[in-house]
Design an enzyme around this catalytic site. Structure first.
Site, PDB file in Angstrom:
ATOM      1  N   CYS A 175       0.843  -1.209   0.000  1.00 12.06           N
ATOM      2  CA  CYS A 175       0.000   0.000   0.000  1.00 12.06           C
ATOM      3  C   CYS A 175       0.868   1.245   0.000  1.00 12.06           C
ATOM      4  O   CYS A 175       1.154   1.812   1.055  1.00 12.06           O
ATOM      5  CB  CYS A 175      -0.942  -0.006   1.204  1.00 12.06           C
ATOM      6  SG  CYS A 175      -2.030   1.432   1.188  1.00 12.06           S
ATOM      7  N   CYS A 215      -0.515   4.293   1.592  1.00 10.87           N
ATOM      8  CA  CYS A 215      -0.378   4.410   3.057  1.00 10.87           C
ATOM      9  C   CYS A 215       1.034   4.825   3.452  1.00 10.87           C
ATOM     10  O   CYS A 215       1.222   5.566   4.400  1.00 10.87           O
ATOM     11  CB  CYS A 215      -0.646   3.083   3.760  1.00 10.87           C
ATOM     12  SG  CYS A 215      -1.896   2.075   3.024  1.00 10.87           S
ATOM     13  N   ASP A 216       2.028   4.281   2.748  1.00 13.49           N
ATOM     14  CA  ASP A 216       3.416   4.409   3.216  1.00 13.49           C
ATOM     15  C   ASP A 216       4.229   5.486   2.514  1.00 13.49           C
ATOM     16  O   ASP A 216       5.374   5.748   2.911  1.00 13.49           O
ATOM     17  CB  ASP A 216       4.157   3.065   3.007  1.00 13.49           C
ATOM     18  CG  ASP A 216       3.541   1.953   3.840  1.00 13.49           C
ATOM     19  OD1 ASP A 216       2.750   2.275   4.744  1.00 13.49           O
ATOM     20  OD2 ASP A 216       3.847   0.778   3.584  1.00 13.49           O
TER      21      ASP A 216
END
Ligand code: NDP
Length: 304
Positions: free
Chosen positions: A132, A135-136
């Site tokens: 993801c 997200c990161d």
């Protein structure tokens, strides 16, 4: 616990089903899972969910849906379902330490990200290899090179997010075409620091405690790149493992087979969202699908 209806899942399909079922006085229990919220918890802004002209963050959308369900009296149990069994014309849905016996069930357990299980992947997952990027991405601020594996809209979206932080992003597409939509590709083409490498595959992740290099094959020729991160965006697998042996028929990839709208092979068990739908997989289609399952379950409960 005993219920007329149990809904398993906590993405848009599950919450939408819960809201409809609660308003139909079915007093549903939602078995929402320990992590909860589904894939939208891993996204940033959602611009294609009607009603939010400026977009809405995925986690905020999910929190709003959950709140709306709670407001209508839905009982929520934040545990994972591990087994579904038929028990004298009712259904027993089990988590590790709870069981709910219900007259009808809606399954809306969604799907999870696929990976290639490449050498080095297990060791380096979460240490430079991830699923993801959205997200990161901020963790990669100022880094030199991050790869995204995949050629769909997700790959374009992940690359676009990374490009805000990383000096260079390369999307590895295994064929000579992508299946991403024109709007997403055009967005990527406008970014100076993103390249798409066609006919390119990742082969191995190298590094001891953290990802340092990736072995790739570009047009058949192998090379080793020094990389800071690699993200998978190669599709998803439905979260239906827990249904094996339950009587709910799955296809070869594990997607739930439905007929008559949302009915599964087990009368009284309905399914909706990404655990069924390999084609559309959108928040809005999952939400609509959940509403359909609730209406089908309501009708079934009223007539049996
Ligand atoms: P897709 O199934 O659309 O694409 C998966 C990609 O991964 C394909 O390019 C596929 O390649 C590639 N792939 C699959 N297996 C492998 C493998 N073993 N090795 C290398 N590559 C592989 O999934 P997405 O997650 O991208 O999108 C899912 C849905 O969500 C789509 O409907 C999409 O439109 C939507 N979406 C919409 C967004 C938006 O509107 N903002 C953002 C993200 C997703 P191949 O083509 O060769 O099979």
């Amino acid at each position: 616990m005993i219920a007329k209806l149990v809904i398993v899942g906590s993405g848009p399909a599950a919450w939408s089903a819960a809201i409809y079922a609660a308003r139909a006085a079915l007093s549903p229990i939602v078995l929402a899972g320990e992590q909860g919220g589904g894939q939208l918890m891993l996204t940033t802004k959602i611009e294609n969910y009607p009603g939010f002209p400026d977009g809405i963050l995925g986690p905020d959308l999910m929190a709003g849906m959950r709140q709306q369900a709670e407001k209508h009296g839905v009982q929520i149990v934040d545990k994972d379902a591990v087994k579904l069994e038929v028990q004298s014309s009712k259904f027993k849905v089990q988590s590790y330490d709870t069981e709910i016996v219900a007259n009808a069930v809606i399954i809306a357990t969604g799907a999870t990200a696929n990976t290639l299980k490449l050498p080095g992947e297990d060791r380096l997952m979460g240490r430079g290899v991830g699923t993801c990027a959205v997200c990161d991405a901020p963790f990669y601020k100022g880094k030199n090179l991050v790869l995204v594996i995949g050629g769909g809209d997700s790959a374009m979206e992940e690359a676009g997010e990374l490009a805000k932080f990383v000096n260079k992003v390369v999307i590895l597409v295994r064929k000579d075409t992508t299946r991403a939509s024109a709007i997403m590709i055009n967005r990527i083409k406008r970014l100076q620091n993103v390249e798409i490498w066609y006919k390119t595959e990742a082969k191995e992740f190298l590094g001891d405690k953290r990802l340092e290099k990736a072995r790739i094959a570009k047009d058949g020729k192998e090379e080793i790149l020094t990389v800071d991160g690699v993200f998978y965006a190669i599709g998803h697998t439905p979260a239906t493992e827990w249904l094996k042996g339950s009587g709910v028929n799955l296809d070869a990839q594990g997607y739930i087979l439905i007929h008559l709208s949302t009915a599964t092979s087990l009368p009284g068990v309905f399914a909706a969202g990404d655990c069924v739908d390999r084609r559309y997989r959108q928040a809005i289609t999952a939400a609509g699908f959940g509403a359909m399952a609730a209406l089908d379950a309501q009708k079934w409960l009223e007539t049996t």
